[in-house]
Scaffold this motif. Structure first.
Motif, short mmCIF file in Angstrom:
data_model
loop_
_atom_site.label_atom_id
_atom_site.label_comp_id
_atom_site.label_asym_id
_atom_site.label_seq_id
_atom_site.Cartn_x
_atom_site.Cartn_y
_atom_site.Cartn_z
N ILE B 3 41.05 -7.36 -2.35
CA ILE B 3 40.56 -6.04 -2.76
C ILE B 3 39.05 -6.08 -3.00
O ILE B 3 38.33 -5.15 -2.67
N ALA B 4 38.61 -7.20 -3.57
CA ALA B 4 37.20 -7.29 -3.96
C ALA B 4 36.26 -7.10 -2.78
O ALA B 4 35.13 -6.67 -2.95
N ALA B 7 36.08 -3.04 -2.41
CA ALA B 7 35.77 -2.20 -3.56
C ALA B 7 34.55 -2.76 -4.29
O ALA B 7 34.30 -3.96 -4.26
N PRO B 8 33.77 -1.88 -4.89
CA PRO B 8 32.62 -2.38 -5.62
C PRO B 8 33.05 -3.14 -6.86
O PRO B 8 33.99 -2.75 -7.54
N ALA B 9 32.41 -4.21 -7.12
CA ALA B 9 32.71 -4.97 -8.32
C ALA B 9 31.57 -4.74 -9.29
O ALA B 9 30.41 -4.67 -8.90
N SER B 10 31.90 -4.58 -10.54
CA SER B 10 30.83 -4.44 -11.50
C SER B 10 30.96 -5.55 -12.52
O SER B 10 32.05 -5.94 -12.92
N PHE B 11 29.83 -6.06 -12.88
CA PHE B 11 29.79 -7.21 -13.76
C PHE B 11 28.80 -6.89 -14.87
O PHE B 11 27.64 -6.62 -14.61
#
Lengths: 289, 304
Positions: B3-4, B7-11
């Motif tokens: 999925i990563a 989709a945008p990942a936010s950290f």
């Protein structure tokens, strides 16, 4: 499988120096009285958990336990004061469904406004507009200004928008209880659909029936920390037990106060305090990962 | 499937502290990228103003006219001022001032007014002061139309091609206002005193700016100010951004009152050196304002 949400030693600290009502005078006087009292408090501390796609997490706990703060942090509204939050995917950041509403815009105008607030492309919103309108099912009111809406209509529109934006991770804060019986039925189904799409849900509710019904995992929070994490019915049971104990302690304290054994000034502390021993034992009850 | 990867990942980590340059870049990207949002906020704002009044949108035109009328009566009837074509003299300065004053007043409360929104939705807060300022720009366009109609119909003797400088002067004022608005909107979240204080400061600023009077003209009137402030005071008054702006507006719209105070020379080009310098200063103010705003933005949801 990759995670949907992961937090590590997450902490959120609120400064008491700046609150809603600070003025320059207050903070000046604060400068000269540095030692006087606590200057900040931790709304969240050492919160570590991992949520996988397909999981539906119910957050429960007494008022002020940090549930809403945690949700706000997951949504990116509040930045962590310590630790790390990682979120994988689009988050529906409309925590309280009616927050973005503007009274003067029509229902359709509000759909577009909500989409723009969440950063969704307007072409995508235009495509989804009809399905949102259909789901909300509020008839001709959709073209009337929002100030003419009943609270039930607002709730319906808000729910339709928040769930129609197709988030990977849906965050909900006490929003499921509104609307009439028929709409509740529909929203039941919609939450089920979002879940079925292998997406993660985090919901905060004081209504335990929603937690046991919709969540396949629950976390109990007390005073900013995770106290228990596990199957919804077990965690709910623990929460009930703790609330019962708090209630008893509160009435005991009240009785003591009436009989004059304690000074009224300490009442507040007694009422909200739970001995640390219960926290420790609750930690032990926590089911293994 | 991962999925990563799609989709945008936010950290988000507490250890992260962005540089000023990246804050500035973010601010710029947010305003450009959220034009739709800004447009919706403006349209909601305009609707709100129209819906509470009987005359609705007629006020857009009536409001500046009435304001000018008040000053016209005050100064020409009560204080017996006899500047030629005094209505145009006043209007050329009062209109841009009104634009500034209402922009700042709106901007100060733009963030704190949206308390609920900020706590529940994650969005770039910079759109709030920007849309407040932008909706005042629409307001201004009505007033500007009145000035132009007034010039053509009643004061054709003042009209020259120098009116073409108006957009340039307005741009400088817009930047100055934007920079200041970003700062006051952010600071007001932490110190509500700013909101209360700004109303009074703006009023004082109005009287210290050449709005009801002008430098180097109607000798007697300005002379009184000169005497009261001394040479240093007058030089400071000239450094005031609104001394430059209002004089520029008046130069191109009205022209200049002659030394005796009984005649005028029609519209002329503005002082480009002063205007250019103010332009650079204002650009710097926008940069500083954007950085300050972005720097404290993460704390808004906690403080409100």
């Amino acid at each position: 499988m990759t995670f949907a949400i992961q937090t590590h030693d997450l902490g959120v600290r609120y400064s008491l120096r700046f609150t809603k009502k600070t003025s320059i005078r207050r903070s000046f006087s604060g400068m000269f009285r540095r030692s006087g009292g606590e200057r900040s408090f931790w709304a969240l501390r050492e919160v570590s958990f991992r949520l996988d796609p397909g999981e539906s997490l119910g957050l429960i706990g007494p008022n002020g336990a940090g549930k809403s703060t945690l949700l706000q942090t997951l949504a990116g509204i509040i930045m962590p004061s310590e630790g790390v939050v990682e979120v994988n995917g689009h988050v529906s950041t409309l925590l309280h469904l009616q927050a973005g509403f503007d009274q003067e815009l029509s229902g359709r105008g509000n759909i577009m406004l909500a989409g723009a607030l969440m950063g969704i492309d307007h072409r995508v919103m235009e495509e989804r507009e009809e399905s949102i309108v259909t789901f909300a099912d509020i008839g001709a009111f959709i073209d009337a200004p929002l100030r003419t809406y009943s609270s039930g209509m607002r709730a319906k529109l808000g729910f339709s928008i928040a769930t129609a934006v197709d988030p990977d991770i849906l965050l909900l804060d006490e929003v499921l209880q509104t609307g009439d019986e028929a709409f509740r039925e529909k929203s039941h189904q919609r939450i089920g659909e979002v879940l079925a799409a292998a997406k993660a849900v985090v919901l905060v509710s004081h209504d335990m029936s929603w937690i046991t019904e919709f969540a396949n995992r629950a976390i109990l929070m007390e005073r900013g920390r995770i106290v228990a994490d596990g199957k919804p019915d077990e965690v709910v049971a623990l929460h009930m037990e703790h609330s019962e104990r708090r209630k008893m302690m509160r009435s005991e304290a009240l009785a003591e106060m009436k009989s004059g054994r304690r000074r009224p000034g300490r009442r507040k502390e007694i009422a909200t305090d739970l001995p640390d021993r219960t926290m420790v034992s609750a930690r032990r009850e926590r089911p293994g990962p | 499937m991962d999925i990563a990867s799609e989709a945008p990942a936010s950290f988000r980590s507490s250890a992260h502290r962005p540089s000023s340059a990246s804050l500035l870049k973010d601010a710029f990207r947010e305003v450009i990228g959220r034009q739709r949002l800004i447009r919706y906020l403006i349209s909601a704002d305009i609707r709100r103003r129209g819906s509470d009044t009987i005359l609705g949108n007629v006020w857009w035109v009536l409001d500046p006219l009435l304001q000018m009328g008040v000053y016209l009566i005050l100064l020409s009837v009560i204080l017996q001022r006899s500047t030629p074509d005094f209505a145009l003299f006043l209007f050329s300065a009062i209109l841009p001032w009104k634009w500034f004053a209402s922009s700042i007043t709106d901007a100060v409360s733009s963030v704190v007014r949206q308390e609920r929104l900020i706590k529940q939705v994650q969005f770039p807060k910079i759109v709030l002061p920007v849309s407040a300022i932008a909706s005042e720009l629409i307001n201004l366009s009505f007033g500007a139309a009145i000035v132009l109609v007034m010039m053509v119909l009643f004061f054709p003797a003042h009209a020259t091609v120098n009116v073409a400088w108006l957009p340039v002067i307005a741009l400088v004022q817009f930047m100055f206002t934007l920079g200041l608005a970003l700062i006051v909107a952010a600071v007001n979240v932490f110190y509500r005193d700013v909101g209360i204080l700004s109303g009074h400061l703006i009023r004082l600023w109005f009287f210290l700016s050449p709005s009801l009077w002008a430098f180097d003209s109607a000798a007697g009137r300005f002379g009184a100010i000169e005497d009261a402030l001394g040479e240093v005071g007058v030089s400071l008054l000239r450094l005031n951004p609104f001394a430059i702006l209002l004089t520029a507006y008046r130069d191109v719209i009205y022209g200049r009152v002659n030394a005796a105070g009984d005649g005028f020379t029609p519209g002329q080009p503005p002082d480009l050196v002063a205007l250019g310098a103010l332009g650079f200063f204002s650009l710097g103010l926008v940069v500083i304002g954007a950085i300050i705003f972005k720097r404290v933005e993460p704390a808004f949801a906690k403080v409100l």
